[in-house]
Design a protein around this motif. Structure first.
Motif, short mmCIF file in Angstrom:
data_model
loop_
_atom_site.label_atom_id
_atom_site.label_comp_id
_atom_site.label_asym_id
_atom_site.label_seq_id
_atom_site.Cartn_x
_atom_site.Cartn_y
_atom_site.Cartn_z
N SER A 27 5.68 5.05 -10.06
CA SER A 27 4.49 4.86 -10.91
C SER A 27 3.20 4.82 -10.07
N LEU A 28 3.31 4.60 -8.76
CA LEU A 28 2.11 4.58 -7.91
C LEU A 28 2.00 5.87 -7.09
N GLY A 29 2.82 6.86 -7.42
CA GLY A 29 2.74 8.15 -6.73
C GLY A 29 3.10 8.05 -5.25
N GLN A 30 4.09 7.21 -4.95
CA GLN A 30 4.42 6.97 -3.53
C GLN A 30 5.36 8.03 -2.95
N ASN A 31 4.78 9.07 -2.40
CA ASN A 31 5.52 10.10 -1.66
C ASN A 31 4.88 10.14 -0.29
N PHE A 32 5.59 9.61 0.70
CA PHE A 32 5.00 9.45 2.02
C PHE A 32 5.23 10.67 2.90
N LEU A 33 4.26 10.97 3.74
CA LEU A 33 4.37 12.13 4.63
C LEU A 33 5.22 11.79 5.85
N ILE A 34 6.14 12.71 6.20
CA ILE A 34 7.04 12.44 7.34
C ILE A 34 6.99 13.60 8.35
N ILE A 55 -12.72 7.55 5.29
CA ILE A 55 -12.24 6.72 4.19
C ILE A 55 -10.94 7.33 3.73
N GLU A 56 -9.89 6.51 3.63
CA GLU A 56 -8.60 7.00 3.13
C GLU A 56 -8.25 6.28 1.83
N ILE A 57 -7.61 7.01 0.93
CA ILE A 57 -7.15 6.41 -0.32
C ILE A 57 -5.63 6.43 -0.30
N GLY A 58 -5.01 5.26 -0.39
CA GLY A 58 -3.56 5.17 -0.41
C GLY A 58 -2.92 5.43 0.94
N PRO A 59 -3.06 4.49 1.89
CA PRO A 59 -2.46 4.70 3.22
C PRO A 59 -0.94 4.63 3.25
N GLY A 60 -0.32 4.05 2.22
CA GLY A 60 1.15 3.95 2.22
C GLY A 60 1.61 3.12 3.39
N MET A 61 2.42 3.73 4.27
CA MET A 61 2.89 3.02 5.47
C MET A 61 2.01 3.33 6.67
N PHE A 78 -8.11 2.25 1.34
CA PHE A 78 -7.90 1.48 0.11
C PHE A 78 -6.45 1.63 -0.34
N GLU A 79 -5.73 0.53 -0.44
CA GLU A 79 -4.33 0.59 -0.90
C GLU A 79 -4.13 -0.42 -2.02
N ILE A 80 -3.59 0.06 -3.14
CA ILE A 80 -3.41 -0.81 -4.31
C ILE A 80 -2.18 -1.71 -4.19
N GLN A 103 -7.11 -2.81 -2.73
CA GLN A 103 -7.82 -2.66 -4.00
C GLN A 103 -7.50 -1.33 -4.66
N ASP A 104 -7.56 -1.32 -5.99
CA ASP A 104 -7.44 -0.08 -6.76
C ASP A 104 -8.71 0.74 -6.50
N ILE A 105 -8.56 1.96 -6.02
CA ILE A 105 -9.74 2.78 -5.69
C ILE A 105 -10.63 3.00 -6.92
N LEU A 106 -10.02 3.03 -8.10
CA LEU A 106 -10.81 3.29 -9.31
C LEU A 106 -11.72 2.10 -9.66
N ALA A 128 -7.27 12.10 2.31
CA ALA A 128 -6.18 11.36 1.66
C ALA A 128 -5.04 12.26 1.22
N ASN A 129 -3.86 11.67 1.20
CA ASN A 129 -2.72 12.24 0.49
C ASN A 129 -2.70 11.46 -0.82
N LEU A 130 -3.30 12.01 -1.85
CA LEU A 130 -3.58 11.23 -3.06
C LEU A 130 -2.34 10.95 -3.90
N TYR A 132 -0.58 11.47 -7.04
CA TYR A 132 -0.81 12.61 -7.94
C TYR A 132 -1.09 12.21 -9.40
N TYR A 133 -0.63 11.00 -9.80
CA TYR A 133 -0.80 10.65 -11.22
C TYR A 133 -2.26 10.38 -11.58
N ILE A 134 -3.11 10.16 -10.57
CA ILE A 134 -4.53 9.94 -10.89
C ILE A 134 -5.47 10.79 -10.01
N1 SAM Z 1 -1.03 8.18 2.87
C1 SAM Z 1 0.39 7.93 2.77
C2 SAM Z 1 1.16 9.10 3.32
O1 SAM Z 1 0.57 10.20 3.34
O2 SAM Z 1 2.31 8.94 3.70
C3 SAM Z 1 0.84 7.61 1.32
C4 SAM Z 1 0.41 8.61 0.28
S1 SAM Z 1 1.14 8.34 -1.30
C5 SAM Z 1 1.11 9.98 -1.95
C6 SAM Z 1 -0.15 7.61 -2.30
C7 SAM Z 1 -0.54 6.17 -1.93
O3 SAM Z 1 -1.58 5.76 -2.81
C8 SAM Z 1 0.56 5.13 -2.07
O4 SAM Z 1 0.58 4.32 -0.93
C9 SAM Z 1 0.14 4.30 -3.30
O5 SAM Z 1 0.60 2.98 -3.27
C10 SAM Z 1 -1.37 4.43 -3.24
N2 SAM Z 1 -2.07 4.25 -4.53
C11 SAM Z 1 -1.63 4.59 -5.77
N3 SAM Z 1 -2.56 4.33 -6.69
C12 SAM Z 1 -3.64 3.83 -6.03
C13 SAM Z 1 -4.93 3.36 -6.44
N4 SAM Z 1 -5.29 3.37 -7.74
N5 SAM Z 1 -5.78 2.87 -5.50
C14 SAM Z 1 -5.42 2.86 -4.18
N6 SAM Z 1 -4.21 3.29 -3.74
C15 SAM Z 1 -3.33 3.77 -4.64
#
Ligand code: SAM
Length: 297
Positions: A27-34, A55-61, A78-80, A103-106, A128-130, A132-134
């Protein structure tokens, strides 16, 4: 940092997952790059150097964050997902130039965060690797907030990247292309296989590079009306421009008057919306606007 130690490898990612008992949230679009090479290509296309603020959105790990930390001056990410905060503390522990905002980027006041973290006048880019759901809400927020950043480079769903960068008379061209290209020069710079992600997404991915324009490419009398007219023109793609416009603006402008207004600027009502350039949409909007109820003058 040597590549064998990079976060973005299958082994390292699995090791972190196990150590923290972390489970991916779809639900949070968590597909991490490897794949480190993919990340280096993203950094290259983003044009990051040692002076850039990132600025990065969603750093994941921290896979991309790590590469940004190595190649840029400073990273704010910014990581939710609260669960990732302690993980990032460990994986990025070696880098002094990274700040994580949980924080939620939105919801975020990005302008304020920029003032707090970057030097005045510093070149700042978004990478960012965004999730995808938003994708679209995030990109539209970044553009409409008119942030002082020079470019946005994002991994997104391939089809959405193609729509954002599309030119007239193509299947992908639509209101999203116009909205994005009003603010930026858009280019798809990479296409990426599913195998570079963990878990693998169901869709193909591309990297979209958006170079922010200093000013829009067209002069618009009323932006809200311009975007409304663009939306209306693509409402039913198979219909003619005339039919779509009549459907939306019949209460404002009589059909014959509309036809006249289009003729005056040499736009044939039997064309389809997808054949109009942004310049033509601009002159159509400026031509119609004085005749609409939205214009109170
Ligand atoms: N950057 C990492 C990578 O490339 O491996 C993770 C990318 S993953 C596609 C998307 C990341 O965005 C996840 O870590 C997820 O928890 C985070 N995320 C999802 N919705 C978010 C939001 N509204 N605000 C901030 N981060 C969000």
């Amino acid at each position: 940092m040597s590549e064998t130690k990079a976060i973005a490898t299958p082994n390292k990612t699995k090791e972190i997952l196990k150590k923290y008992g972390f489970s991916f949230k779809k639900s949070l679009g968590q597909n991490f790059l490897i794949d480190v090479n993919t990340l280096k290509n993203i950094i290259h296309h983003a044009g990051i150097d040692e002076k850039t603020g990132a600025i990065e959105i969603g750093p994941g790990m921290g896979a991309l964050t790590e590469q940004l930390a190595i190649h840029s001056n400073k990273v704010v990410a910014f990581e939710i997902d609260q669960r990732l905060v302690p993980i990032l503390k460990e994986t990025l522990g070696a880098y002094q130039n990274v700040d994580i905002v949980n924080q939620d980027i939105l919801e975020a006041d990005i302008m304020q965060v920029m003032k707090d973290h970057f030097s005045p006048g510093q070149d700042v880019k978004i990478v960012a690797n965004l999730p995808y759901y938003i994708t679209t809400p995030i990109l539209m927020k970044l553009l409409m907030d008119k942030l002082p950043v020079s470019s946005i480079t994002v991994m997104i769903q391939k089809e959405v990247a193609e729509r954002m960068a599309a030119v007239p008379n193509t299947k992908s061209y639509g209101s999203l292309s116009i909205a994005v290209q009003y603010y930026t020069e858009a280019r798809v710079v990479m296409t990426v296989p599913k195998t570079v992600f963990m878990p693998q997404p169901n869709v193909d991915s591309s990297v979209l590079h958006l170079e922010l324009r200093e000013k829009p490419p067209v002069i618009i009398d009323d932006e809200a009306f311009f975007f409304e007219l663009v939306q209306a023109s693509f409402a039913q793609r198979r219909k003619t421009l005339r039919n779509n416009l009549v459907r939306f603006f019949a209460d404002d402008i009589e059909k014959e008057k509309m036809e006249q207004l289009m003729q005056d600027i040499n736009i044939d009502g039997t064309r389809r919306g997808e054949s109009l350039t942004i310049e033509e949409f601009a002159s159509l909007a400026n031509q119609f606007f004085p005749h609409t109820k939205r214009n109170n003058n």
